[in-house]
Design a protein around this motif. Structure first.
Motif, short mmCIF file in Angstrom:
data_model
loop_
_atom_site.label_atom_id
_atom_site.label_comp_id
_atom_site.label_asym_id
_atom_site.label_seq_id
_atom_site.Cartn_x
_atom_site.Cartn_y
_atom_site.Cartn_z
N VAL A 137 2.05 4.74 6.95
CA VAL A 137 3.10 4.65 5.94
C VAL A 137 4.13 3.62 6.38
O VAL A 137 4.75 3.75 7.44
CB VAL A 137 3.79 6.01 5.74
N TYR A 138 4.32 2.56 5.60
CA TYR A 138 5.26 1.51 5.96
C TYR A 138 6.69 1.92 5.61
O TYR A 138 6.94 2.85 4.84
CB TYR A 138 4.89 0.19 5.29
N ARG A 170 6.01 9.12 9.25
CA ARG A 170 6.22 10.28 8.39
C ARG A 170 7.50 10.21 7.56
O ARG A 170 7.97 11.21 7.06
CB ARG A 170 6.26 11.55 9.27
N GLY A 171 8.07 8.98 7.39
CA GLY A 171 9.30 8.87 6.63
C GLY A 171 9.13 9.34 5.21
O GLY A 171 9.98 10.03 4.65
N VAL A 172 8.00 8.95 4.59
CA VAL A 172 7.77 9.37 3.21
C VAL A 172 7.57 10.88 3.14
O VAL A 172 8.00 11.53 2.19
CB VAL A 172 6.54 8.63 2.63
N GLU A 174 1.07 -1.85 0.81
CA GLU A 174 2.26 -2.71 0.93
C GLU A 174 2.02 -4.07 0.29
O GLU A 174 2.90 -4.64 -0.35
CB GLU A 174 2.63 -2.86 2.40
N ASP A 175 0.82 -4.57 0.46
CA ASP A 175 0.45 -5.87 -0.11
C ASP A 175 -0.07 -5.66 -1.53
O ASP A 175 -1.15 -5.11 -1.73
CB ASP A 175 -0.61 -6.55 0.76
N ASP A 222 -2.00 8.34 4.64
CA ASP A 222 -2.40 7.06 5.21
C ASP A 222 -3.32 6.29 4.27
O ASP A 222 -3.23 5.06 4.17
CB ASP A 222 -3.10 7.27 6.55
N MET A 223 -4.18 6.99 3.56
CA MET A 223 -5.06 6.32 2.61
C MET A 223 -4.30 5.86 1.37
O MET A 223 -4.55 4.77 0.84
CB MET A 223 -6.23 7.24 2.23
N ILE A 224 -3.37 6.69 0.89
CA ILE A 224 -2.58 6.32 -0.29
C ILE A 224 -1.79 5.04 -0.03
O ILE A 224 -1.63 4.19 -0.91
CB ILE A 224 -1.64 7.46 -0.69
#
Length: 234
Positions: free
Chosen positions: A180-181, A2-4, A204-205, A173-175
């Motif tokens: 969320v990395y 949940r950092g973002v 991320e990739d 999570d889908m975005i």
């Protein structure tokens, strides 16, 4: 994970975001339906706001909050209930030594009205510290504000869409193509200019990095010719 969310929530609080919706509606979407719902809402309001900032200044604006990462909110505004919806926070900033307040107000008002919104101008303070705001309501933006601060050589533009039914965590999570990395915030562009395009998928990739680890924009900014496609239908 949940950092973002925390960054988005702090940005939302900073611009006084109102994330409640009191009317009842259909059941909250989930899965691919939720993603498509969020993408559509983001694209509609962000497109309007892009037209507003380009009407004011057709150049590069600093991105304070990109506007596609969902923020948990309470659909019915009940403080004793867990968040049941998602909202967005969008902020752009322009620094200029000389500001023509009347020209900014005229351009912003015309752009909001062209988008079908009702706009009014409100001035706070006086003299060298006067702050002029164009406040517009309606349409997919719900509430947009252009704030001109001549004494600081700054124009700040923000948007506060409503709170929509749907789980913010699931949508996030889908975005971000899964959990969320850690440095997901670095994948949001640092500037918005004439070549802007709406983006609602940041795996991320394959997603470019626009900020260094200290939170400063990379120079030059990445200019990819294509971005990853979301695997959630259309």
């Amino acid at each position: 994970m949940r950092g973002v969310f925390r960054r988005g929530l702090l940005a939302a609080l900073a611009v006084g975001m109102v994330v409640t919706m009191t009317s009842c509606g259909p059941a909250a979407p989930t899965g691919e339906d939720l993603y498509r719902d969020g993408e559509k809402r983001y694209t509609e309001y962000a497109t309007v706001m892009h037209s507003v900032i380009m009407a004011v200044h057709e150049g590069e604006w600093m991105v304070e909050s990109w506007g596609s990462d969902p923020i948990p909110c309470r659909v019915n505004g009940e403080l004793d209930e867990r968040p049941t919806g998602y909202g967005f926070s969008w902020v752009r900033v322009l620094q200029q030594e000389q500001l023509d307040v009347d020209a900014v107000v005229s351009s912003a008002t015309a752009a909001f009205e062209e988008a079908g919104m009702e706009a009014q101008t409100v001035t706070y303070g006086s003299g060298d510290r006067a702050e002029t705001n164009v406040i517009a309501t309606g349409g997919p933006v719900v509430r947009g504000v252009v704030t001109v601060r001549p004494h600081r050589g700054m124009i700040e533009v923000s948007a506060s869409p409503a709170c929509f039914p749907g789980d913010a965590g699931e949508l996030s999570d889908m975005i971000f193509d899964g959990l969320v990395y850690e440095d997901a915030w670095r994948r949001f562009p640092a500037f918005e200019g004439p070549d802007w395009q709406p983006r609602f998928y940041f795996p991320e990739d394959g997603s470019p990095v626009y900020w260094d680890e200290e939170g400063k924009p990379l120079e030059p900014q990445p200019t990819p010719s294509a971005f990853p496609d979301a695997p959630y239908g259309g």
